[in-house]
Design a protein around this motif. Structure first.
Motif, mmCIF file in Angstrom:
data_model
loop_
_atom_site.group_PDB
_atom_site.id
_atom_site.type_symbol
_atom_site.label_atom_id
_atom_site.label_comp_id
_atom_site.label_asym_id
_atom_site.label_seq_id
_atom_site.Cartn_x
_atom_site.Cartn_y
_atom_site.Cartn_z
ATOM 1 N N CYS A 197 41.039 51.471 7.760
ATOM 2 C CA CYS A 197 41.454 51.788 9.132
ATOM 3 C C CYS A 197 42.308 53.051 9.230
ATOM 4 O O CYS A 197 42.954 53.278 10.256
ATOM 5 C CB CYS A 197 42.193 50.598 9.747
ATOM 6 N N CYS A 202 40.651 49.804 13.969
ATOM 7 C CA CYS A 202 39.439 50.422 14.502
ATOM 8 C C CYS A 202 38.461 49.285 14.785
ATOM 9 O O CYS A 202 38.748 48.121 14.512
ATOM 10 C CB CYS A 202 38.846 51.439 13.523
ATOM 11 N N GLU A 213 35.273 46.774 14.408
ATOM 12 C CA GLU A 213 34.682 46.132 13.233
ATOM 13 C C GLU A 213 33.480 46.933 12.729
ATOM 14 O O GLU A 213 33.264 47.046 11.517
ATOM 15 C CB GLU A 213 34.275 44.704 13.578
ATOM 16 N N GLN A 217 34.826 49.961 10.883
ATOM 17 C CA GLN A 217 35.434 49.523 9.628
ATOM 18 C C GLN A 217 34.359 49.239 8.578
ATOM 19 O O GLN A 217 34.465 49.672 7.422
ATOM 20 C CB GLN A 217 36.280 48.273 9.858
ATOM 21 N N ARG A 244 32.833 52.483 7.240
ATOM 22 C CA ARG A 244 33.707 53.190 6.302
ATOM 23 C C ARG A 244 33.719 52.516 4.934
ATOM 24 O O ARG A 244 33.710 53.190 3.900
ATOM 25 C CB ARG A 244 35.130 53.257 6.866
ATOM 26 N N GLU A 285 40.035 55.683 15.561
ATOM 27 C CA GLU A 285 38.595 55.898 15.686
ATOM 28 C C GLU A 285 38.407 57.131 16.561
ATOM 29 O O GLU A 285 39.046 57.265 17.591
ATOM 30 C CB GLU A 285 37.933 54.669 16.310
#
Length: 226
Positions: A41, A163, A165, A168, A171, A206
């Motif tokens: 995050c 941020c 889901e 996330q 990433r 984000e």
């Protein structure tokens, strides 16, 4: 999908802003900020920004790496317990292998956390005391498991990085983690919603980095000028 929450800053713990140093002079009490959030995050990105701004910052992930470096008691304990299973050729710890091992076994994970968390807390508390004596006006401690380790009462304010889901997951997949490993890691800590609800402020990480940094700047000014 988690939705960004408006910044909400609680009043600091009930104590005077001014206290006497041993030398007798008055100083503004150092504000202690706990920075937490979900995996992926943006905590590390914000840390780089804060350090670039000259702030006093300690990252407990770095303290964990130091605690598990060769020659440290925790390193010796882990190697003895795992019989060298996560030892690289150069003698250092294979953190990736250790992560996969403990997140596949709740008992091993709790054992490792019980070993490391007291060492890490002692290290960052010592760092804060040093900065306090040196007159640092504010210090930030980055603790991914801040609420899980019940450290929230040690800070004046707790800020959560968050941020969606979907972002996330994207990433974490980019890190090369499997879906299974991601779910194991997420299951081992509070959900993002729980962290957000328990925090004093939320940074929605984000979009452009400038937005993340701007949100921090806004929270920072609300803390220093309540």
């Amino acid at each position: 999908m988690l939705l960004p929450r408006c910044h909400r800053i609680k009043q600091p713990a009930s104590r005077s802003l001014f206290q006497s140093r041993p030398a007798g002079r008055l100083f503004i009490f150092m504000k202690r900020i706990g920075l937490t959030g979900g995996i992926g995050c943006g905590k590390s990105t914000l840390v780089d920004y804060l350090i670039g701004q000259g702030m006093c910052v300690v990252d407990t992930d770095q303290l964990a790496r130091e605690a598990l470096s060769p020659g440290q008691p925790a390193y010796d304990t882990v190697m003895e317990s795992l019989k060298g299973a996560c030892r690289l050729e150069d003698g250092t710890l294979d953190r990736s292998a250790l992560g996969h091992l403990v997140f596949n076994d709740d008992k091993k994970r709790r054992w490792l956390e019980g070993l490391l968390h007291p060492v890490i807390r002692q290290a960052w508390e010592s760092r804060l005391h040093t900065w306090d004596r040196e007159g640092c006006p504010m210090a930030v401690v980055v603790i991914p498991l801040l609420f899980e380790t019940q450290a929230q009462d040690l800070f004046d304010h707790v800020i959560c990085m968050a941020c969606s889901e979907k972002e996330q997951l994207h990433r974490l997949l980019q890190r090369g983690w499997s879906q299974e490993h991601i779910q194991q890691r997420l299951k081992a800590q509070w959900s993002l919603k729980e962290k957000m609800d328990a925090s004093d402020g939320v940074i929605w990480a984000e979009g452009p980095l400038s937005s993340t940094f701007q949100q921090w700047d806004q929270i920072y000014h609300r803390i220093v000028s309540p």
